[in-house]
Design an enzyme around this catalytic site. Structure first.
Site, PDB file in Angstrom:
ATOM      1  N   SER A  24      -1.598 -20.036  24.225  1.00 12.62           N
ATOM      2  CA  SER A  24      -1.136 -19.185  23.111  1.00 12.62           C
ATOM      3  C   SER A  24      -0.363 -19.975  22.068  1.00 12.62           C
ATOM      4  O   SER A  24       0.182 -19.394  21.133  1.00 12.62           O
ATOM      5  CB  SER A  24      -0.237 -18.072  23.669  1.00 12.62           C
ATOM      6  OG  SER A  24       0.783 -18.618  24.478  1.00 12.62           O
ATOM      7  N   ASN A 108       8.139 -14.517  31.896  1.00 13.04           N
ATOM      8  CA  ASN A 108       8.033 -13.071  31.650  1.00 13.04           C
ATOM      9  C   ASN A 108       9.261 -12.521  30.929  1.00 13.04           C
ATOM     10  O   ASN A 108       9.141 -11.731  29.992  1.00 13.04           O
ATOM     11  CB  ASN A 108       7.853 -12.308  32.968  1.00 13.04           C
ATOM     12  CG  ASN A 108       6.575 -12.689  33.685  1.00 13.04           C
ATOM     13  OD1 ASN A 108       5.799 -13.485  33.155  1.00 13.04           O
ATOM     14  ND2 ASN A 108       6.356 -12.139  34.866  1.00 13.04           N
ATOM     15  N   THR A 153      -1.300  17.484  -8.841  1.00 15.04           N
ATOM     16  CA  THR A 153      -1.612  17.966  -7.494  1.00 15.04           C
ATOM     17  C   THR A 153      -3.135  18.029  -7.466  1.00 15.04           C
ATOM     18  O   THR A 153      -3.748  18.381  -8.480  1.00 15.04           O
ATOM     19  CB  THR A 153      -1.008  19.365  -7.209  1.00 15.04           C
ATOM     20  OG1 THR A 153      -1.630  20.313  -8.073  1.00 15.04           O
ATOM     21  CG2 THR A 153       0.491  19.410  -7.430  1.00 15.04           C
ATOM     22  N   HIS A 154      -3.714  17.672  -6.354  1.00 18.36           N
ATOM     23  CA  HIS A 154      -5.179  17.586  -6.233  1.00 18.36           C
ATOM     24  C   HIS A 154      -5.767  16.671  -7.308  1.00 18.36           C
ATOM     25  O   HIS A 154      -6.910  16.873  -7.745  1.00 18.36           O
ATOM     26  CB  HIS A 154      -5.850  18.967  -6.333  1.00 18.36           C
ATOM     27  CG  HIS A 154      -5.138  20.022  -5.552  1.00 18.36           C
ATOM     28  ND1 HIS A 154      -5.403  20.262  -4.224  1.00 18.36           N
ATOM     29  CD2 HIS A 154      -4.147  20.872  -5.902  1.00 18.36           C
ATOM     30  CE1 HIS A 154      -4.613  21.237  -3.792  1.00 18.36           C
ATOM     31  NE2 HIS A 154      -3.833  21.616  -4.786  1.00 18.36           N
ATOM     32  N   SER A 275     -12.546 -10.340 -14.446  1.00 16.13           N
ATOM     33  CA  SER A 275     -13.858 -10.200 -13.827  1.00 16.13           C
ATOM     34  C   SER A 275     -14.728 -11.369 -14.251  1.00 16.13           C
ATOM     35  O   SER A 275     -14.621 -11.869 -15.371  1.00 16.13           O
ATOM     36  CB  SER A 275     -14.478  -8.872 -14.286  1.00 16.13           C
ATOM     37  OG  SER A 275     -15.885  -8.950 -14.260  1.00 16.13           O
ATOM     38  N   LYS A 281     -12.278  -7.099 -18.761  1.00 18.69           N
ATOM     39  CA  LYS A 281     -11.540  -6.479 -17.666  1.00 18.69           C
ATOM     40  C   LYS A 281     -10.192  -7.119 -17.379  1.00 18.69           C
ATOM     41  O   LYS A 281     -10.027  -8.328 -17.463  1.00 18.69           O
ATOM     42  CB  LYS A 281     -12.376  -6.562 -16.388  1.00 18.69           C
ATOM     43  CG  LYS A 281     -13.587  -5.674 -16.430  1.00 18.69           C
ATOM     44  CD  LYS A 281     -13.217  -4.254 -16.110  1.00 18.69           C
ATOM     45  CE  LYS A 281     -13.831  -3.912 -14.839  1.00 18.69           C
ATOM     46  NZ  LYS A 281     -13.485  -3.291 -13.820  1.00 18.69           N
ATOM     47  N   ASN A 283      -7.938  -6.282 -14.113  1.00 17.45           N
ATOM     48  CA  ASN A 283      -7.987  -5.426 -12.927  1.00 17.45           C
ATOM     49  C   ASN A 283      -6.713  -5.496 -12.081  1.00 17.45           C
ATOM     50  O   ASN A 283      -6.102  -6.546 -11.960  1.00 17.45           O
ATOM     51  CB  ASN A 283      -9.168  -5.828 -12.047  1.00 17.45           C
ATOM     52  CG  ASN A 283     -10.497  -5.547 -12.702  1.00 17.45           C
ATOM     53  OD1 ASN A 283     -10.625  -4.600 -13.481  1.00 17.45           O
ATOM     54  ND2 ASN A 283     -11.488  -6.370 -12.400  1.00 17.45           N
TER      55      ASN A 283
HETATM   56  N1  ARG Z   1       2.282 -16.605  26.701  1.00 18.02           N
HETATM   57  C1  ARG Z   1       2.716 -15.485  27.462  1.00 18.02           C
HETATM   58  C2  ARG Z   1       2.935 -14.271  26.583  1.00 18.02           C
HETATM   59  O1  ARG Z   1       2.944 -14.408  25.429  1.00 18.02           O
HETATM   60  C3  ARG Z   1       3.973 -15.810  28.171  1.00 18.02           C
HETATM   61  C4  ARG Z   1       3.690 -16.539  29.382  1.00 18.02           C
HETATM   62  C5  ARG Z   1       3.751 -15.694  30.555  1.00 18.02           C
HETATM   63  N2  ARG Z   1       2.749 -16.154  31.436  1.00 18.02           N
HETATM   64  C6  ARG Z   1       2.729 -15.883  32.702  1.00 18.02           C
HETATM   65  N3  ARG Z   1       1.733 -16.321  33.363  1.00 18.02           N
HETATM   66  N4  ARG Z   1       3.670 -15.180  33.250  1.00 18.02           N
HETATM   67  O2  ARG Z   1       3.094 -13.181  27.062  1.00 18.02           O
END
Ligand code: ARG
Length: 458
Positions: A24, A108, A153-154, A275, A281, A283
């Site tokens: 990530s 976590n 309105t509308h 444009s 134009k 825009n």
């Molecule tokens: N990259 C993970 C996230 O964004 C965090 C890592 C947690 N990975 C894990 N295997 N517990 O949630």
């Protein structure tokens, strides 16, 4: 592949393709500073609780400060995530003591902490930007105090209002967005670290110390919930969705107002675009893009909601996917607010078009009917009579202003030319408005003053 935070129980190296799939770093690098801030607090806490020595704590804290200085210059691509990168950079600086940093911590709870720090910061930033946009709107509104337009309105002409009143409506909408975001800060402001993987730790981690160090006013109450909870991400995204909807509606108004048919306003040459085939134009593309981007924010909200809805407690890797939508929406909204503010501050008003549009006779049909009510008519009767007058004007192709006293009286005995010229005059019409919160000059002036004070105080 950089060194991982796990691996002891594996006999094989992680498959390259799978590594690429799971990592990530390409997006969570945005959390770098928050991750380091959290890590510094964690190291201090480990030292204070006697889990590591003072010397070790100092090495970690100093090392992390160095990492903070260099981290943005580093090529990230080989690491699994930002948490791994920070530890690996730290190890390069301080050696094996770096591995003590992760004592009592899991990614976590670490990732939730990072996200909460990110949201706290960005939500405050967005609130500040909304305020700036409100100031641009207020400045614009102040110049529109003596001008009238029809409101719709509308998408059909309704009645005359003071142009500033429309801008004051935008201020009101944005104020609710600010309020919602401010309220969300309360639920973001919860310190999750010390929840470990989800059940807490056998080590005496001082979570209250961590909260104080990181400027949180409370700690999470349930470790399992702490690592599972992404409500705050969803809440931010829903608030951004509502804000995006407001920006989109404001843009839609400005697009219509700058259209050839309405033509109340014109964008600055440095703000609108041309444009490739139509040389004449000019825009409102940036406004259309803000309107378009609001849809992307809804998509981001829905994507996190759908990601979360089927997940068992506690942490699941699916939750990694909350970040790209959150980061995208935050960036989109920040840029949209700033672009809109810039455009609004330079918008030109076409007073001739405003005057012409405000003079249309049918805008005053309610003025006429309310006049009749003051003469003792029921609403229904007054409504019907004014309707008849309008029909007469349409069928005979004769403007009401040009009808003779006799002609007027034949349809409504209480009317004459003088009364008509009073009732069908835009500025006089708005001056007759008596209600609190309405579009009379007195009310608009009062509201402008309130906003002036409110925005200064904020
Ligand atoms: N990259 C993970 C996230 O964004 C965090 C890592 C947690 N990975 C894990 N295997 N517990 O949630």
């Amino acid at each position: 592949m950089g060194e991982k935070l796990w691996g002891g129980r594996f006999k094989k190296k992680l498959d390259k393709e799978i590594f690429e799939f799971t990592k990530s770093i390409s997006f969570d690098k945005r959390l770098a500073f928050y991750d380091i801030e959290g890590s510094i607090a964690h190291a201090k806490m480990l030292g204070k609780s006697g889990i590591i020595s003072q010397k070790e704590k100092e090495l970690l804290v100093e090392g992390l400060k160095e990492v903070k200085k260099e981290i943005l210059k580093i090529k990230f691509e080989n690491e699994e995530d930002i948490h791994t990168l920070v530890i690996n950079l730290l190890r390069k600086r301080v050696g094996d003591v770096a591995d003590k940093l992760h004592i009592g911590r899991s990614r976590n709870d670490q990732v939730v902490l990072d996200l909460r720090l990110y949201c706290r910061n960005e939500v405050k930033e967005i609130i500040g930007r909304i305020r700036k946009l409100q100031i641009s709107l207020l400045e614009r509104a102040k110049k529109l105090k003596a001008l009238t337009i029809p409101f719709y309105t509308h998408l059909k002409n309704a009645q005359c209002i003071i142009f500033a009143h429309q801008f004051l409506a935008y201020l009101q909408m944005l104020e609710r967005d600010k309020e919602r975001l401010k309220e969300s800060l309360e639920r973001i402001d919860i310190m999750p670290l010390g929840s470990g993987a989800g059940r807490g730790s056998t080590l005496p981690l001082d979570r209250f110390f961590l909260a104080k160090e990181l400027g949180f006013s409370c700690v999470s109450e349930n470790s399992l919930d702490a690592v599972s909870d992404r409500d705050f991400v969803i809440e931010v995204l829903s608030n951004l969705s509502i804000l995006g909807m407001h920006l989109s509606r404001i843009c839609e108004d400005l697009i219509l107002f700058s259209s050839d048919e309405i033509g109340f306003i014109e964008g600055d040459d440095a703000h609108f675009t041309g444009s490739s085939i139509l040389p004449h134009k000019k825009n409102p593309d940036p406004l259309e893009l803000i309107r378009g981007y609001s849809g992307k924010i809804y998509g981001d909200l829905i994507s996190v909601l759908v990601t979360m809805k089927g997940l068992p407690l506690s942490y699941n890797r699916d939750m990694q996917l909350d970040k790209p939508p959150l980061f995208d929406s935050v960036e989109i909204i920040k840029r949209s607010i700033s672009v809109l503010g810039k455009i609004i501050s330079k918008i030109k008003v076409n007073e001739e078009r405003l005057k012409k549009a405000s003079a249309k006779e049918f805008l005053f049909s309610t003025d006429l009917a309310e006049f009749l009510v003051t003469k003792g008519y029921s609403w229904q009767k007054a409504h019907t009579l004014v309707g008849k007058l309008i029909l007469e004007s349409e069928e005979k192709k004769k403007p009401i202003r040009e009808m003779s006293d006799k002609h007027l009286k034949k349809i409504i005995p209480e009317l004459n030319k003088e009364i008509i010229s009073e009732l069908l005059e835009p500025l006089k019409s708005v001056r007759r408005i008596k209600t609190y919160g309405g579009s009379s000059p007195a009310e608009v002036t009062r509201q402008l003053a309130i906003w002036e004070r409110r925005l200064k105080r904020d």
